[in-house]
Design a protein around this motif. Structure first.
Motif, PDB file in Angstrom:
ATOM      1  N   PHE A  39       0.978  -1.269  -0.037  1.00  0.00           N
ATOM      2  CA  PHE A  39       0.104   0.245  -0.024  1.00  0.00           C
ATOM      3  C   PHE A  39       0.785   1.270   0.088  1.00  0.00           C
ATOM      4  O   PHE A  39       0.474   2.278  -0.629  1.00  0.00           O
ATOM      5  CB  PHE A  39      -0.789  -0.017   1.290  1.00  0.00           C
ATOM      6  CG  PHE A  39      -1.921  -0.965   0.872  1.00  0.00           C
ATOM      7  CD1 PHE A  39      -2.987  -0.889  -0.117  1.00  0.00           C
ATOM      8  CD2 PHE A  39      -2.271  -2.194   1.715  1.00  0.00           C
ATOM      9  CE1 PHE A  39      -3.958  -1.906  -0.134  1.00  0.00           C
ATOM     10  CE2 PHE A  39      -3.189  -3.010   1.710  1.00  0.00           C
ATOM     11  CZ  PHE A  39      -4.144  -3.023   0.667  1.00  0.00           C
ATOM     12  N   THR A  74      -2.595   6.357   1.510  1.00  0.00           N
ATOM     13  CA  THR A  74      -2.522   4.725   1.429  1.00  0.00           C
ATOM     14  C   THR A  74      -3.879   4.193   1.791  1.00  0.00           C
ATOM     15  O   THR A  74      -4.413   3.313   1.516  1.00  0.00           O
ATOM     16  CB  THR A  74      -1.564   4.420   2.759  1.00  0.00           C
ATOM     17  OG1 THR A  74      -0.328   5.123   2.488  1.00  0.00           O
ATOM     18  CG2 THR A  74      -1.267   3.198   2.918  1.00  0.00           C
ATOM     19  N   HIS A 104      -5.958   1.548  -0.180  1.00  0.00           N
ATOM     20  CA  HIS A 104      -6.640   0.461   0.747  1.00  0.00           C
ATOM     21  C   HIS A 104      -7.983   0.249   0.173  1.00  0.00           C
ATOM     22  O   HIS A 104      -8.525  -0.878  -0.261  1.00  0.00           O
ATOM     23  CB  HIS A 104      -6.512   0.468   2.175  1.00  0.00           C
ATOM     24  CG  HIS A 104      -6.964  -0.743   2.887  1.00  0.00           C
ATOM     25  ND1 HIS A 104      -8.146  -0.694   3.380  1.00  0.00           N
ATOM     26  CD2 HIS A 104      -6.048  -1.947   3.214  1.00  0.00           C
ATOM     27  CE1 HIS A 104      -8.102  -1.844   4.009  1.00  0.00           C
ATOM     28  NE2 HIS A 104      -7.252  -2.577   3.992  1.00  0.00           N
TER      29      HIS A 104
END
Length: 173
Positions: free
Chosen positions: A27, A38, A42
């Motif tokens: 990530f 990030t 995700h």
């Protein structure tokens, strides 16, 4: 209370394209290479998995499904927003990846004051797309191809599908 229906977002397409290029990326690497947080990466991976565009239990795209989604789904799920002529970064059939392949009538750009091209403004799939030629040229190419699928005529769309097919199926994602 009923469950909320999850939906794909334009940035999910960007993450899917990057995963096609670097399926083993974590990530943090995805975030740095794309320019999304990030957390956004995700969430995108979660939605891509729910849409069966990733192999179960991994972040590796299922190449043939991703290809079909990009060719047949994205132009309808993320319709192009076209604005007036402006300066920016060439995209769609105006991008370097299409050089010598198609002679599109209309040039398209992601608006950016520092861009070197002029054309009709095309709202990009995510806000930092204009940074991609310097940051991530391979992703820039893929997103330009996806844009050609969104705004091109039949000839440009066929060329874009062939370019995409070569990149996604050759890489074995």
């Amino acid at each position: 209370m009923s469950a909320r229906q999850p939906t794909m977002r334009p940035s999910d397409i960007v993450v899917a394209c990057q995963l096609a290029l670097t399926p083993a990326a974590g990530f943090a690497e995805l975030s740095a290479s794309i320019g999304l947080s990030t957390g956004e990466c995700h969430n995108a991976v979660r939605r891509l998995g729910m849409a069966s565009l990733l192999s179960p239990g991994s972040r590796r795209p299922v190449a043939d499904l991703l290809l079909r989604f990009l060719v047949f789904g994205v132009p309808h799920a993320v319709p192009p927003v076209i604005g007036p002529t402006t300066v920016g970064v060439a995209t769609a059939q105006s991008a370097p990846v299409f050089e010598g392949m198609v002679a599109g009538q209309a040039g398209f750009v992601w608006p950016d004051a520092g861009g070197a091209a002029t054309g009709q403004a095309l709202t990009p799939l995510f806000p930092r797309a204009a940074e991609l030629p310097g940051r991530n040229p391979a992703l820039y190419e893929l997103l330009s191809i996806v844009d050609a699928l969104r705004v091109g005529q039949t000839r440009e769309k066929k060329a874009a599908e062939e370019l995409l097919r070569g990149r996604l199926l050759r890489s074995g994602t």
